[in-house]
Design an enzyme around this catalytic site. Structure first.
Site, PDB file in Angstrom:
ATOM      1  N   GLY A  75      -6.673   3.403   5.726  1.00 47.19           N
ATOM      2  CA  GLY A  75      -7.518   3.982   6.769  1.00 47.19           C
ATOM      3  C   GLY A  75      -6.918   5.286   7.219  1.00 47.19           C
ATOM      4  O   GLY A  75      -5.759   5.327   7.626  1.00 47.19           O
ATOM      5  N   HIS A  76      -7.663   6.349   7.075  1.00 43.93           N
ATOM      6  CA  HIS A  76      -7.177   7.654   7.504  1.00 43.93           C
ATOM      7  C   HIS A  76      -8.086   8.165   8.599  1.00 43.93           C
ATOM      8  O   HIS A  76      -9.291   8.244   8.409  1.00 43.93           O
ATOM      9  CB  HIS A  76      -7.210   8.653   6.340  1.00 43.93           C
ATOM     10  CG  HIS A  76      -6.155   8.399   5.325  1.00 43.93           C
ATOM     11  ND1 HIS A  76      -6.134   9.014   4.099  1.00 43.93           N
ATOM     12  CD2 HIS A  76      -5.084   7.607   5.355  1.00 43.93           C
ATOM     13  CE1 HIS A  76      -5.080   8.604   3.431  1.00 43.93           C
ATOM     14  NE2 HIS A  76      -4.430   7.743   4.175  1.00 43.93           N
ATOM     15  N   GLN A 116      -1.049   3.444   1.839  1.00 46.55           N
ATOM     16  CA  GLN A 116      -0.048   2.505   2.361  1.00 46.55           C
ATOM     17  C   GLN A 116       1.314   3.205   2.429  1.00 46.55           C
ATOM     18  O   GLN A 116       1.348   4.377   2.753  1.00 46.55           O
ATOM     19  CB  GLN A 116       0.004   1.216   1.524  1.00 46.55           C
ATOM     20  CG  GLN A 116      -1.224   0.327   1.723  1.00 46.55           C
ATOM     21  CD  GLN A 116      -2.414   0.716   0.868  1.00 46.55           C
ATOM     22  OE1 GLN A 116      -2.268   0.940  -0.310  1.00 46.55           O
ATOM     23  NE2 GLN A 116      -3.595   0.775   1.450  1.00 46.55           N
ATOM     24  N   ASP A 120       0.096   3.707   7.665  1.00 51.83           N
ATOM     25  CA  ASP A 120      -0.367   4.228   8.962  1.00 51.83           C
ATOM     26  C   ASP A 120       0.547   5.308   9.534  1.00 51.83           C
ATOM     27  O   ASP A 120       0.624   5.481  10.755  1.00 51.83           O
ATOM     28  CB  ASP A 120      -0.485   3.096  10.020  1.00 51.83           C
ATOM     29  CG  ASP A 120      -1.356   1.971   9.538  1.00 51.83           C
ATOM     30  OD1 ASP A 120      -2.369   2.261   8.879  1.00 51.83           O
ATOM     31  OD2 ASP A 120      -1.023   0.800   9.818  1.00 51.83           O
ATOM     32  N   LYS A 131      -0.573  10.086   7.203  1.00 51.92           N
ATOM     33  CA  LYS A 131      -0.721  10.877   5.972  1.00 51.92           C
ATOM     34  C   LYS A 131      -2.048  11.634   5.962  1.00 51.92           C
ATOM     35  O   LYS A 131      -2.133  12.762   5.493  1.00 51.92           O
ATOM     36  CB  LYS A 131      -0.666   9.959   4.732  1.00 51.92           C
ATOM     37  CG  LYS A 131       0.630   9.182   4.607  1.00 51.92           C
ATOM     38  CD  LYS A 131       0.582   8.227   3.438  1.00 51.92           C
ATOM     39  CE  LYS A 131      -0.313   7.025   3.614  1.00 51.92           C
ATOM     40  NZ  LYS A 131       0.121   6.044   4.605  1.00 51.92           N
TER      41      LYS A 131
HETATM   42  P1  IMP Z   1      -3.791  -5.881   1.603  1.00 53.47           P
HETATM   43  O1  IMP Z   1      -3.451  -4.524   1.077  1.00 53.47           O
HETATM   44  O2  IMP Z   1      -5.118  -5.938   2.303  1.00 53.47           O
HETATM   45  O3  IMP Z   1      -3.645  -6.942   0.559  1.00 53.47           O
HETATM   46  O4  IMP Z   1      -2.723  -6.239   2.744  1.00 53.47           O
HETATM   47  C1  IMP Z   1      -1.365  -6.499   2.433  1.00 53.47           C
HETATM   48  C2  IMP Z   1      -0.451  -5.960   3.520  1.00 53.47           C
HETATM   49  O5  IMP Z   1      -0.510  -4.532   3.510  1.00 53.47           O
HETATM   50  C3  IMP Z   1      -0.839  -6.364   4.931  1.00 53.47           C
HETATM   51  O6  IMP Z   1       0.332  -6.471   5.711  1.00 53.47           O
HETATM   52  C4  IMP Z   1      -1.660  -5.201   5.437  1.00 53.47           C
HETATM   53  O7  IMP Z   1      -1.653  -5.095   6.842  1.00 53.47           O
HETATM   54  C5  IMP Z   1      -0.896  -4.054   4.791  1.00 53.47           C
HETATM   55  N1  IMP Z   1      -1.710  -2.868   4.583  1.00 53.47           N
HETATM   56  C6  IMP Z   1      -2.623  -2.658   3.614  1.00 53.47           C
HETATM   57  N2  IMP Z   1      -3.154  -1.441   3.725  1.00 53.47           N
HETATM   58  C7  IMP Z   1      -2.564  -0.857   4.773  1.00 53.47           C
HETATM   59  C8  IMP Z   1      -2.669   0.449   5.380  1.00 53.47           C
HETATM   60  O8  IMP Z   1      -3.406   1.330   4.939  1.00 53.47           O
HETATM   61  N3  IMP Z   1      -1.885   0.653   6.462  1.00 53.47           N
HETATM   62  C9  IMP Z   1      -1.020  -0.273   6.941  1.00 53.47           C
HETATM   63  N4  IMP Z   1      -0.887  -1.484   6.408  1.00 53.47           N
HETATM   64  C10 IMP Z   1      -1.644  -1.776   5.328  1.00 53.47           C
END
Ligand code: IMP
Length: 445
Positions: free
Chosen positions: A44-45, A228, A17, A20
């Site tokens: 999420g962008h 991420q 977040d 990017k």
């Molecule tokens: P998962 O990727 O859904 O398995 O989540 C694992 C961890 O990564 C959690 O803490 C999510 O909140 C975090 N996470 C996954 N994708 C994002 C992102 O795009 N932005 C911020 N945190 C993310």
């Protein structure tokens, strides 16, 4: 345009977040190829452009430029239904992705039962849950390394797809029901959902590596977009509170099947403060009014899940670690304007352990990180706003000092500063090697 590099790598330098999407969006007009290499629709962008707001999850924000072709690498996990929904959203916003979006046939398919497993496994963890996005990311990657995932090429073969999906969902149902005490997934409905989406995704299948090599031979610069962030990387992040993919630059070469030398310099994107969604250690977190102020001023609510983000000061220890593990050459500092109006600011410069000793990097033992007390340095805030400033010389002196302080701590230049949510609200800073090329691209955008 000759921007001075054949490719560029953009990665998150915190817990995701970081903004990017805005940077990729600003630069991608100069890159005929934009590639995503990890994760799935957990990302999420948000891109704001000409009073329109795009919330993209799987598709790189480069798609908004009609001269850009976008690729999703083999190291990604793709939920076909989510991808179709995103394509429909783009078309409804007058962005035509046809012929400009390709998916590796080697990518892993996220099944509806992966989503169910994600929720049920999280539920079973209770207070120790990861706080995932619930998109089935971890269970799909798990199946990939266990060697029984369905891969995207099957989307073009409906009979085999239905057979393999039925077998996989039945297996998942055994875990859901017998081990996790959850409801089973309706196999017929789930396979039906998959087959419907498959017909739309099948025409997008294309091997990514050879396509990128063709771009490179033509002299097309390539932009690699990591999802991420370094601190969520499955190996180097705050394990187990991480995502399940490699978020660091070398993962791009593996995901796309190209040489690491194709990846280019690394631009690490960081916020001027820090946020995190989900569980896990966060040494600079503020659970007070200052944290609330960052959340409200920064609109820190997840693009994917809408969850309020945890907020805290800039953590220079975590950022320096990210720079090291991700090989970041220069940093883009986003949302500087969110710090406008703070009387004073703090930056975390060390961690103190309960025994009194100090740490100047992130330890492998995440439980240890949970117990550290952050050591901070106080810096003056600034009265004049940075909001909307697009020239380094116009930044308030204290804001420029804040950026210089970060540069000293991080030992890499801060080359980009974002001063607001809109595309135009950005400035290129300093004279480091990336500054000239980035300035030229942004000016031509
Ligand atoms: P998962 O990727 O859904 O398995 O989540 C694992 C961890 O990564 C959690 O803490 C999510 O909140 C975090 N996470 C996954 N994708 C994002 C992102 O795009 N932005 C911020 N945190 C993310």
């Amino acid at each position: 345009m000759d921007q001075g590099f054949a490719s560029l790598m953009i990665v998150g330098g915190q817990w995701g977040d970081e903004g990017k999407g805005k940077v990729v969006d600003l630069l991608s007009h100069a890159f005929p190829a934009v590639v995503r290499f990890n994760g799935g629709h957990n990302a999420g962008h948000t891109v704001r452009f000409a009073n329109r707001r795009f919330a993209l999850h799987l598709v790189p924000s480069g798609i908004i430029h009609e001269t850009t072709t976008c690729y999703l690498g083999a190291g990604m996990v793709i939920d076909p239904k989510a991808l179709v929904a995103e394509l429909d959203q783009l078309v409804s916003e007058d962005v035509d992705p046809s012929g400009r979006l390709f998916v590796s046939p080697r990518a892993t398919i996220i099944l509806p039962s992966h989503r169910a497993l994600d929720h049920a496994r999280e539920g079973a963890l209770g207070a120790g849950k990861i706080g995932t996005t619930g998109r089935g990311i971890g269970p799909a990657y798990g199946d990939c390394v266990l060697r029984h995932a369905l891969r995207a090429f099957l989307l073009a073969e409906p009979t085999r797809l239905a057979e393999s999906a039925t077998a996989a969902i039945e297996l998942h149902n055994r875990e859901l029901v017998d081990l996790l005490g959850a409801d089973p997934v309706d196999v017929t409905a789930a396979v039906g959902e998959l087959l419907t989406a498959a017909g739309r995704v099948a025409p997008l299948l294309r091997e990514v590596g050879p396509a990128l090599e063709r771009h490179a031979k033509r002299g097309d610069p390539i932009l690699f977009e990591g999802a991420q962030g370094a601190l969520l990387d499955v190996l180097y992040g705050t394990y187990p509170f991480v995502t399940s993919s490699g978020c660091l630059p070398p993962a791009a070469a593996a995901s796309c099947g190209v040489a690491t030398k194709m990846l280019g310099p690394v631009l690490g994107i960081m916020k001027a403060y820090t946020t995190r969604v989900g569980g896990g250690p966060f040494p600079s977190e503020l659970t007070n009014a200052e944290g609330d102020r960052l959340r409200e001023r920064g609109a820190e609510y997840g693009t994917t899940t809408g969850r309020p983000r945890r907020c805290g000061w800039f953590d220079a220890v975590a950022a320096r670690y990210a720079i090291q593990v991700a090989g970041i050459d220069a940093v883009g500092v986003m949302k500087l304007d969110v710090l406008d109006g703070f009387e004073s600011l703090r930056v975390v410069v060390g961690y103190r352990l309960p025994d009194g000793s100090t740490l100047d990097t992130m330890p492998a033992d995440t439980e240890l990180l949970e117990r550290v007390t952050p050591l901070t340095e106080e810096l003056p805030g600034w009265r004049n706003p940075t909001s909307g400033v697009i020239d380094q010389d116009q930044l308030p002196a204290a804001a420029e000092d804040y950026l210089r302080f970060l540069e000293e701590r991080l030992e890499v230049p801060v080359v980009i500063v974002s001063t607001g949510p809109y595309r135009e609200e950005i400035l290129v800073r300093g004279t480091s090697p990336l500054a000239g090329p980035l300035q030229r691209i942004i000016a031509a955008g």
